[in-house]
Design a protein around this motif. Structure first.
Motif, PDB file in Angstrom:
ATOM      1  N   LEU A  88      46.779  32.061  -0.297  1.00  0.00           N
ATOM      2  CA  LEU A  88      47.731  31.478   0.648  1.00  0.00           C
ATOM      3  C   LEU A  88      47.099  30.337   1.434  1.00  0.00           C
ATOM      4  O   LEU A  88      47.757  29.324   1.715  1.00  0.00           O
ATOM      5  N   ASP A  89      45.823  30.492   1.791  1.00  0.00           N
ATOM      6  CA  ASP A  89      45.138  29.425   2.532  1.00  0.00           C
ATOM      7  C   ASP A  89      45.069  28.138   1.696  1.00  0.00           C
ATOM      8  O   ASP A  89      45.283  27.032   2.215  1.00  0.00           O
ATOM      9  N   ALA A  90      44.770  28.283   0.413  1.00  0.00           N
ATOM     10  CA  ALA A  90      44.668  27.102  -0.448  1.00  0.00           C
ATOM     11  C   ALA A  90      46.022  26.411  -0.586  1.00  0.00           C
ATOM     12  O   ALA A  90      46.118  25.180  -0.520  1.00  0.00           O
ATOM     13  N   LEU A  91      47.069  27.186  -0.764  1.00  0.00           N
ATOM     14  CA  LEU A  91      48.402  26.592  -0.851  1.00  0.00           C
ATOM     15  C   LEU A  91      48.761  25.856   0.435  1.00  0.00           C
ATOM     16  O   LEU A  91      49.348  24.768   0.406  1.00  0.00           O
ATOM     17  N   ALA A  92      48.393  26.441   1.582  1.00  0.00           N
ATOM     18  CA  ALA A  92      48.681  25.788   2.863  1.00  0.00           C
ATOM     19  C   ALA A  92      47.912  24.476   2.997  1.00  0.00           C
ATOM     20  O   ALA A  92      48.452  23.482   3.496  1.00  0.00           O
ATOM     21  N   ARG A  93      46.654  24.451   2.548  1.00  0.00           N
ATOM     22  CA  ARG A  93      45.866  23.221   2.637  1.00  0.00           C
ATOM     23  C   ARG A  93      46.503  22.075   1.859  1.00  0.00           C
ATOM     24  O   ARG A  93      46.349  20.906   2.224  1.00  0.00           O
ATOM     25  N   HIS A  94      47.196  22.428   0.797  1.00  0.00           N
ATOM     26  CA  HIS A  94      47.813  21.398  -0.042  1.00  0.00           C
ATOM     27  C   HIS A  94      49.315  21.271   0.212  1.00  0.00           C
ATOM     28  O   HIS A  94      50.024  20.667  -0.580  1.00  0.00           O
ATOM     29  N   HIS A  95      49.768  21.870   1.341  1.00  0.00           N
ATOM     30  CA  HIS A  95      51.166  21.765   1.773  1.00  0.00           C
ATOM     31  C   HIS A  95      52.129  22.313   0.711  1.00  0.00           C
ATOM     32  O   HIS A  95      53.242  21.808   0.554  1.00  0.00           O
ATOM     33  N   LEU A  96      51.706  23.355   0.014  1.00  0.00           N
ATOM     34  CA  LEU A  96      52.530  23.980  -1.012  1.00  0.00           C
ATOM     35  C   LEU A  96      52.985  25.377  -0.599  1.00  0.00           C
ATOM     36  O   LEU A  96      53.379  26.181  -1.442  1.00  0.00           O
ATOM     37  N   ASP A  97      52.954  25.643   0.687  1.00  0.00           N
ATOM     38  CA  ASP A  97      53.365  26.955   1.201  1.00  0.00           C
ATOM     39  C   ASP A  97      54.746  26.897   1.839  1.00  0.00           C
ATOM     40  O   ASP A  97      55.181  27.858   2.476  1.00  0.00           O
ATOM     41  N   ARG A  98      55.444  25.800   1.667  1.00  0.00           N
ATOM     42  CA  ARG A  98      56.708  25.583   2.358  1.00  0.00           C
ATOM     43  C   ARG A  98      57.885  25.981   1.481  1.00  0.00           C
ATOM     44  O   ARG A  98      57.781  25.932   0.239  1.00  0.00           O
ATOM     45  N   PRO A  99      59.009  26.350   2.073  1.00  0.00           N
ATOM     46  CA  PRO A  99      60.209  26.625   1.276  1.00  0.00           C
ATOM     47  C   PRO A  99      60.547  25.423   0.403  1.00  0.00           C
ATOM     48  O   PRO A  99      60.487  24.276   0.840  1.00  0.00           O
ATOM     49  N   GLY A 100      60.880  25.686  -0.835  1.00  0.00           N
ATOM     50  CA  GLY A 100      61.182  24.612  -1.765  1.00  0.00           C
ATOM     51  C   GLY A 100      59.999  24.122  -2.557  1.00  0.00           C
ATOM     52  O   GLY A 100      60.170  23.313  -3.482  1.00  0.00           O
ATOM     53  N   SER A 101      58.780  24.586  -2.225  1.00  0.00           N
ATOM     54  CA  SER A 101      57.613  24.202  -3.023  1.00  0.00           C
ATOM     55  C   SER A 101      57.759  24.767  -4.438  1.00  0.00           C
ATOM     56  O   SER A 101      58.271  25.872  -4.637  1.00  0.00           O
ATOM     57  N   THR A 102      57.300  24.002  -5.416  1.00  0.00           N
ATOM     58  CA  THR A 102      57.395  24.453  -6.808  1.00  0.00           C
ATOM     59  C   THR A 102      56.210  25.362  -7.113  1.00  0.00           C
ATOM     60  O   THR A 102      55.239  24.972  -7.769  1.00  0.00           O
ATOM     61  N   VAL A 103      56.301  26.577  -6.601  1.00  0.00           N
ATOM     62  CA  VAL A 103      55.234  27.568  -6.736  1.00  0.00           C
ATOM     63  C   VAL A 103      55.857  28.922  -7.047  1.00  0.00           C
ATOM     64  O   VAL A 103      56.851  29.319  -6.430  1.00  0.00           O
ATOM     65  N   PHE A 104      55.273  29.626  -8.009  1.00  0.00           N
ATOM     66  CA  PHE A 104      55.535  31.048  -8.223  1.00  0.00           C
ATOM     67  C   PHE A 104      54.195  31.772  -8.096  1.00  0.00           C
ATOM     68  O   PHE A 104      53.173  31.277  -8.584  1.00  0.00           O
ATOM     69  N   LEU A 105      54.196  32.939  -7.455  1.00  0.00           N
ATOM     70  CA  LEU A 105      53.005  33.773  -7.336  1.00  0.00           C
ATOM     71  C   LEU A 105      53.240  35.050  -8.137  1.00  0.00           C
ATOM     72  O   LEU A 105      54.245  35.733  -7.935  1.00  0.00           O
ATOM     73  N   GLN A 106      52.304  35.386  -9.022  1.00  0.00           N
ATOM     74  CA  GLN A 106      52.537  36.484  -9.953  1.00  0.00           C
ATOM     75  C   GLN A 106      51.397  37.495  -9.949  1.00  0.00           C
ATOM     76  O   GLN A 106      50.247  37.166  -9.667  1.00  0.00           O
ATOM     77  N   SER A 107      51.750  38.731 -10.312  1.00  0.00           N
ATOM     78  CA  SER A 107      50.751  39.799 -10.412  1.00  0.00           C
ATOM     79  C   SER A 107      51.284  40.914 -11.305  1.00  0.00           C
ATOM     80  O   SER A 107      52.484  41.178 -11.328  1.00  0.00           O
ATOM     81  N   PHE A 108      50.371  41.581 -12.015  1.00  0.00           N
ATOM     82  CA  PHE A 108      50.713  42.777 -12.776  1.00  0.00           C
ATOM     83  C   PHE A 108      50.762  44.015 -11.880  1.00  0.00           C
ATOM     84  O   PHE A 108      51.213  45.068 -12.325  1.00  0.00           O
ATOM     85  N   GLU A 109      50.260  43.897 -10.662  1.00  0.00           N
ATOM     86  CA  GLU A 109      50.301  45.020  -9.737  1.00  0.00           C
ATOM     87  C   GLU A 109      51.482  44.865  -8.780  1.00  0.00           C
ATOM     88  O   GLU A 109      52.103  43.798  -8.695  1.00  0.00           O
ATOM     89  N   VAL A 110      51.764  45.941  -8.065  1.00  0.00           N
ATOM     90  CA  VAL A 110      52.921  45.985  -7.174  1.00  0.00           C
ATOM     91  C   VAL A 110      52.505  45.838  -5.710  1.00  0.00           C
ATOM     92  O   VAL A 110      53.125  45.110  -4.949  1.00  0.00           O
ATOM     93  N   THR A 111      51.425  46.520  -5.328  1.00  0.00           N
ATOM     94  CA  THR A 111      51.034  46.590  -3.922  1.00  0.00           C
ATOM     95  C   THR A 111      50.780  45.208  -3.335  1.00  0.00           C
ATOM     96  O   THR A 111      51.218  44.906  -2.216  1.00  0.00           O
ATOM     97  N   ASN A 112      50.060  44.375  -4.066  1.00  0.00           N
ATOM     98  CA  ASN A 112      49.747  43.060  -3.491  1.00  0.00           C
ATOM     99  C   ASN A 112      50.978  42.166  -3.427  1.00  0.00           C
ATOM    100  O   ASN A 112      51.109  41.337  -2.522  1.00  0.00           O
ATOM    101  N   LEU A 113      51.922  42.350  -4.354  1.00  0.00           N
ATOM    102  CA  LEU A 113      53.167  41.575  -4.248  1.00  0.00           C
ATOM    103  C   LEU A 113      53.974  42.006  -3.021  1.00  0.00           C
ATOM    104  O   LEU A 113      54.554  41.161  -2.324  1.00  0.00           O
ATOM    105  N   ARG A 114      54.001  43.295  -2.761  1.00  0.00           N
ATOM    106  CA  ARG A 114      54.704  43.765  -1.560  1.00  0.00           C
ATOM    107  C   ARG A 114      54.047  43.198  -0.302  1.00  0.00           C
ATOM    108  O   ARG A 114      54.738  42.840   0.667  1.00  0.00           O
ATOM    109  N   TRP A 115      52.725  43.123  -0.286  1.00  0.00           N
ATOM    110  CA  TRP A 115      52.031  42.534   0.864  1.00  0.00           C
ATOM    111  C   TRP A 115      52.348  41.044   0.968  1.00  0.00           C
ATOM    112  O   TRP A 115      52.642  40.534   2.067  1.00  0.00           O
ATOM    113  N   LEU A 116      52.313  40.343  -0.151  1.00  0.00           N
ATOM    114  CA  LEU A 116      52.624  38.915  -0.129  1.00  0.00           C
ATOM    115  C   LEU A 116      54.037  38.658   0.378  1.00  0.00           C
ATOM    116  O   LEU A 116      54.288  37.652   1.057  1.00  0.00           O
ATOM    117  N   ARG A 117      54.969  39.568   0.059  1.00  0.00           N
ATOM    118  CA  ARG A 117      56.341  39.384   0.520  1.00  0.00           C
ATOM    119  C   ARG A 117      56.417  39.323   2.043  1.00  0.00           C
ATOM    120  O   ARG A 117      57.283  38.635   2.599  1.00  0.00           O
TER     121      ARG A 117
END
Length: 359
Positions: free
Chosen positions: A184-213
C-alpha cells in the motif's frame, strides 16, 4: 527480439482511460513471459508495448523489507544465484505453505545483494528462446515496476494497469515481513492508491484480502485454484476449499470483501477425461450474479498447456491454436484473462470484438 527502450520516470496525470467499459482486459502474466524471462522490467515493458491492459507482478520480500517481483521467494530457478560462490552458504530448506522447499530465498538477501543477481528463464525446456536472455536482466523492485507503469502510461497516452499478487502472505507475516503495508505504501508513493486507479490487488489467501478491504478502496481479487484450500484456512483447520469459495453461497461471501475472482481456467471451461472442453461451467454467470468480475488464468501459446480441443488435430504433435482458446474464454463471458503471450491475447480479443460487433 527487440526490447523497447527504458522510459524515464514521471508522474501519472491526465492519462486517457484503458479499454472501453465492459471490454475484457488482457493481463500480462508476469510480463511478456512467453517471450522474455518473467518478472523483469524488460518483460513488463515488452508486454506494455504489445498492448497489455495490465501487467502482473508477483511480490515477495527481501530481508530488509523491500518488495521485489519474483514468482516465488525461492529464487534458485529464476536467478543465477547458484553461480555466486559468495551466496553458497545461503542455500537452505524451509517450510513454505506446507511444502518443504530447498534453495535460496529472497528473505535471506538484502536488496543490494539481490541486485547483484541476474534473472533467468524459469521454463528453459519449454521456452529455450527465452533462455538466450539469461544473465541480462535484474530482479526489479515493486517501486521500479510502478515507475515503469506510470512512465509508460504517460509516454503512450493510455492507462496501463498493475495487478500485483501477494505471494505466501501468511508465511511472510510469520517471519515479520508482512507484504501488505509496503504494498500500500508503494502504491501511495506513485499516486495509485486513489479511487479509479487502474489497480487490482490479488491473493490466494482470504485473511489478508479481508484486512486489505479495511485499508483500501482499490479492487481486490480472490484467487481460486482448481483444487486445495487457501493456506490460511489450512493453518486455521478450516475445511473450506477453493471449490467452496466458488460455490453459489461462497461467491456471495467473497463479494463481501472482494470485487473479482481470479480463477483457474479449468473452473470456467472444465475438461473431460480426454482433455477436451465442452460447454462452460455456470461459474461466470454465478459470479456475475454475486457482483463479481471473473478473470481466468493462465492462457499460454504452448499446446501442452491447452485443452486438446484447441489443437489443430488429434495427433500428439499437432500445434495448438491459442487464438481459439482465447475466443472460447471470451465466449464464456470472462471479464479478463491472464496470458503469457500478450500479443496473442490482444489480437484474439480484437478479432472477437470485431466479430461480436458484426453479429
Amino acid at each position: 527480439m527487440e526490447i523497447p527502450a527504458r522510459a524515464g520516470s514521471t508522474a501519472l496525470s491526465d492519462v486517457p482511460a484503458g479499454p472501453a467499459l465492459g471490454t475484457p482486459i488482457v493481463i500480462a502474466h508476469r510480463g511478456a513471459s512467453g517471450h522474455l524471462p518473467e518478472h523483469t522490467l524488460e518483460s513488463y515493458r515488452l508486454a506494455i508495448a504489445l498492448g497489455a491492459d495490465y501487467v502482473e507482478p508477483d511480490l515477495v520480500s527481501t530481508k530488509d523489507g523491500v518488495l521485489v517481483a519474483r514468482h516465488e521467494n525461492e529464487i534458485g530457478g529464476t536467478t543465477d544465484v547458484s553461480d555466486h560462490p559468495e551466496f553458497a552458504g545461503r542455500r537452505t530448506r524451509k517450510w513454505v505453505d506446507g511444502a518443504l522447499v530447498t534453495g535460496w530465498f529472497t528473505e535471506d538477501f538484502t536488496l543490494a545483494e539481490l541486485k547483484t543477481l541476474r534473472a533467468k528463464e524459469r521454463l528453459p525446456q519449454v521456452r529455450p528462446a527465452n533462455a538466450a536472455y539469461d544473465g541480462r536482466f535484474e530482479v526489479p523492485t515493486f517501486d521500479e515496476v510502478l515507475e515503469l507503469v506510470v512512465s509508460e502510461s504517460r509516454r503512450l497516452r493510455r492507462s496501463i494497469g498493475v495487478y500485483p499478487e501477494t505471494k505466501h502472505p501468511t508465511y511472510f507475516a510469520s517471519i515479520g515481513l508482512s507484504l501488505e503495508p509496503p504494498l500500500l505504501d508503494a502504491l501511495a508513493r506513485h499516486h495509485l492508491d486513489r479511487p479509479g486507479s487502474t489497480v487490482f490487488l490479488q491473493s490466494f489467501e482470504v485473511t489478508n484480502l479481508r484486512w486489505l478491504r479495511t485499508m483500501t478502496s482499490l479492487p481486490l481479487v480472490q484467487l481460486v485454484d482448481a483444487d486445495g484450500r487457501p493456506f490460511d484456512r489450512v493453518l486455521a483447520d478450516d475445511p473450506r476449499s477453493y471449490r467452496d469459495l466458488v460455490s453459489p453461497a461462497g461467491l456471495f461471501e467473497v463479494a463481501a470483501y472482494a470485487d473479482a475472482i481470479g480463477v483457474h481456467k479449468d473452473l470456467v471451461l472444465p475438461r473431460d477425461d480426454a482433455g477436451r472442453v465442452n460447454r462452460p461451467s455456470p461459474l461466470v454467470a454465478q459470479a456475475h450474479d454475486a457482483g463479481l468480475l471473473v478473470h481466468a488464468w493462465t492462457l499460454r501459446n504452448e499446446k501442452q498447456f491447452m485443452a486438446t480441443s484447441f489443437r489443430t488435430s488429434p495427433h500428439p504433435a499437432a500445434p495448438g491454436d491459442p487464438h481459439a482458446e482465447v475466443r472460447a474464454f471470451l465466449e464464456a463471458g470472462v471479464d479478463g484473462f491472464f496470458t503469457d503471450n500478450t500479443d496473442t491475447g490482444v489480437t484474439a480479443r480484437a478479432d472477437w470484438l470485431r466479430l461480436d460487433a458484426v453479429s
